[in-house]
Design a protein around this motif. Structure first.
Motif, mmCIF file in Angstrom:
data_model
loop_
_atom_site.group_PDB
_atom_site.id
_atom_site.type_symbol
_atom_site.label_atom_id
_atom_site.label_comp_id
_atom_site.label_asym_id
_atom_site.label_seq_id
_atom_site.Cartn_x
_atom_site.Cartn_y
_atom_site.Cartn_z
ATOM 1 N N LEU A 135 0.757 -1.138 0.048
ATOM 2 C CA LEU A 135 0.069 0.109 0.173
ATOM 3 C C LEU A 135 0.789 1.351 -0.056
ATOM 4 N N GLU A 136 2.204 1.093 -0.248
ATOM 5 C CA GLU A 136 3.041 2.237 -0.130
ATOM 6 C C GLU A 136 3.280 2.713 -1.399
ATOM 7 N N SER A 137 2.910 4.155 -1.505
ATOM 8 C CA SER A 137 3.272 4.676 -2.741
ATOM 9 C C SER A 137 3.438 6.300 -2.609
ATOM 10 N N ASP A 138 3.881 7.051 -3.733
ATOM 11 C CA ASP A 138 3.990 8.504 -3.623
ATOM 12 C C ASP A 138 2.481 8.979 -4.343
ATOM 13 N N ASP A 139 2.342 10.292 -3.864
ATOM 14 C CA ASP A 139 1.254 10.955 -4.403
ATOM 15 C C ASP A 139 -0.039 9.873 -4.468
ATOM 16 N N ARG A 140 -0.359 9.349 -3.231
ATOM 17 C CA ARG A 140 -1.304 8.503 -2.831
ATOM 18 C C ARG A 140 -2.791 8.976 -2.595
ATOM 19 N N TYR A 191 -4.351 11.774 0.533
ATOM 20 C CA TYR A 191 -5.662 12.144 0.436
ATOM 21 C C TYR A 191 -6.473 10.767 0.575
ATOM 22 N N ALA A 192 -7.424 10.837 1.460
ATOM 23 C CA ALA A 192 -8.276 9.716 1.759
ATOM 24 C C ALA A 192 -9.846 9.900 1.912
ATOM 25 N N THR A 193 -10.669 9.120 1.072
ATOM 26 C CA THR A 193 -12.218 9.382 1.108
ATOM 27 C C THR A 193 -12.560 7.990 1.879
ATOM 28 N N LEU A 194 -13.274 8.409 2.810
ATOM 29 C CA LEU A 194 -13.948 7.476 3.640
ATOM 30 C C LEU A 194 -15.365 7.238 3.511
ATOM 31 N N ARG A 195 -15.987 6.146 3.222
ATOM 32 C CA ARG A 195 -17.430 5.886 3.128
ATOM 33 C C ARG A 195 -17.960 5.036 4.246
ATOM 34 N N PHE A 207 -10.344 -1.451 1.252
ATOM 35 C CA PHE A 207 -9.435 -0.342 1.166
ATOM 36 C C PHE A 207 -8.768 -0.378 -0.462
ATOM 37 N N LEU A 208 -8.839 0.787 -0.816
ATOM 38 C CA LEU A 208 -8.148 0.805 -2.369
ATOM 39 C C LEU A 208 -7.031 1.953 -2.422
ATOM 40 N N SER A 209 -5.920 1.674 -2.822
ATOM 41 C CA SER A 209 -4.606 2.563 -2.805
ATOM 42 C C SER A 209 -4.300 2.863 -4.140
ATOM 43 N N ILE A 210 -4.635 4.175 -4.628
ATOM 44 C CA ILE A 210 -4.034 4.344 -5.829
ATOM 45 C C ILE A 210 -2.793 5.383 -5.876
ATOM 46 N N GLY A 211 -1.930 5.281 -6.546
ATOM 47 C CA GLY A 211 -0.581 5.958 -6.639
ATOM 48 C C GLY A 211 0.036 5.358 -7.826
ATOM 49 N N ASN A 212 1.356 5.132 -7.564
ATOM 50 C CA ASN A 212 2.397 4.743 -8.639
ATOM 51 C C ASN A 212 1.920 3.258 -8.929
ATOM 52 N N ARG A 213 1.178 2.660 -7.962
ATOM 53 C CA ARG A 213 0.429 1.279 -8.142
ATOM 54 C C ARG A 213 -0.827 1.558 -7.683
ATOM 55 N N THR A 214 -1.665 0.545 -8.057
ATOM 56 C CA THR A 214 -3.181 0.349 -7.445
ATOM 57 C C THR A 214 -3.273 -0.948 -6.930
ATOM 58 N N THR A 215 -3.828 -0.820 -5.474
ATOM 59 C CA THR A 215 -3.835 -1.902 -4.527
ATOM 60 C C THR A 215 -5.302 -2.189 -3.994
ATOM 61 N N ALA A 216 -5.638 -3.199 -3.888
ATOM 62 C CA ALA A 216 -7.081 -3.509 -3.166
ATOM 63 C C ALA A 216 -6.985 -4.238 -2.300
ATOM 64 N N VAL A 217 -7.516 -4.234 -1.044
ATOM 65 C CA VAL A 217 -7.486 -5.044 0.223
ATOM 66 C C VAL A 217 -8.973 -5.060 0.871
#
Length: 296
Positions: A135-140, A191-195, A207-217
């Motif tokens: 889940l680590e990335s820049d500009d996340r 930035y994080a959007t929480l519903r 949880f969906l992380s979008i940055g240099n890569r996209t990861t879903a958990v």
């Protein structure tokens, strides 16, 4: 052997943590106190007999007999008054989620902790799916979805995001998206959007992380998921008690963000850590207890 005391048997966590402690080679549940807010006298007696723990009439009586305590009362308004005396005695202390219902309690707990090991909050951040995900990335940007009560269950989203980002929050604002949704900006630019109220009838956190890569958990609520989380949570407790890690700053920051999330939704305005609205805002733990009690 690390001797653990449990303060409050209100929730299912008391049983889950007892089982986890019993299955760990280095821990023992040795002391219990319960105030009777949810559980009966017979339940408390049976719990102590089952787990081989000594029962105490007053919480602080166990302070010299344990290496750490876990505060598990469901009414978060009791957490400060129960935890501070242990912290001031130098007893490592864990507070179950949510940590507190107002900023004054959070700050008093923080001051009392001082150099005493402190930990707490949700176990969801310690699920193996979260710990092993890249889940680590820049500009996340993070997108997170949860369910049920925005405070009592919203803590799972907030604590997980705070552990992923590991940077203080700067502002939380109501989002234009449907439902109970907020946008959070962290000081590192994340930035994080929480519903908080998923429209799906599924007891899981996504949880969906979008940055240099996209990861879903996804983290579910099956018995296997619970066992996974609680084992890792207890391992973290032991690391904190041993002084190997100190996540207290992040735990307190996440507790303040959780208050900010519900304050932003209720007041329909941006909330910052220093704003007066947050300093005066409170979520009523006793009222939640009254709604919770009939289920047990």
């Amino acid at each position: 052997m690390v001797d653990i005391g449990i303060v409050g048997l209100d929730t299912s966590h008391a049983e889950a943590f007892a089982d986890t402690l019993a299955g760990h080679p280095s821990t023992s549940l040795t002391a219990v106190w319960d105030g009777g807010a949810v559980r009966s006298e017979s339940y408390t007696e049976e719990y102590c007999d089952t787990h081989g723990a000594n029962r105490y009439d007053e919480p602080l009586e166990m302070a010299d007999r344990v290496d750490a305590v876990m505060i598990l009362t469901v009414d978060w308004d009791t957490h400060r008054e129960l935890a501070v005396p242990f912290l001031e005695r130098g007893v490592p202390t864990v507070i179950d989620k949510p940590i507190a219902g107002n900023l004054a309690d959070i700050r008093e707990l923080e001051a009392a902790a001082g150099g005493t090991p402190f930990f707490g909050g949700s176990a969801v951040p310690y699920h193996s799916a979260v710990r092993s995900a890249d889940l680590e990335s820049d500009d996340r940007t993070l997108y997170c979805v949860g369910y049920d009560d925005p405070f009592y269950y919203g803590v799972h989203l907030v604590d997980t995001v705070c552990r992923i980002v590991d940077s203080p929050w700067a502002c939380v604002s109501p989002a234009d998206d449907p439902g109970q949704t907020v946008n959070v900006v962290f000081t590192d630019g994340t930035y994080a959007t929480l519903r908080l109220d998923s429209p799906e009838d599924e007891n899981q956190f996504s949880f969906l992380s979008i940055g240099n890569r996209t990861t879903a958990v996804d983290v579910g609520s099956t018995p296997a998921d619970m066992t996974d989380m609680y084992r890792a949570y207890i391992e973290t407790v032991l690391d904190v008690v041993a002084g190997e890690i100190d996540p207290s700053e992040r735990v307190f920051d996440a507790a303040a963000l959780l208050l900010g999330v519900v304050a932003a939704l209720e007041h329909d305005r941006p909330i910052t850590p220093e704003c007066r609205v947050l300093s005066e805002y409170a979520v009523d733990g006793a009222a939640f207890l009254e709604e919770y009690r009939p289920y047990y």
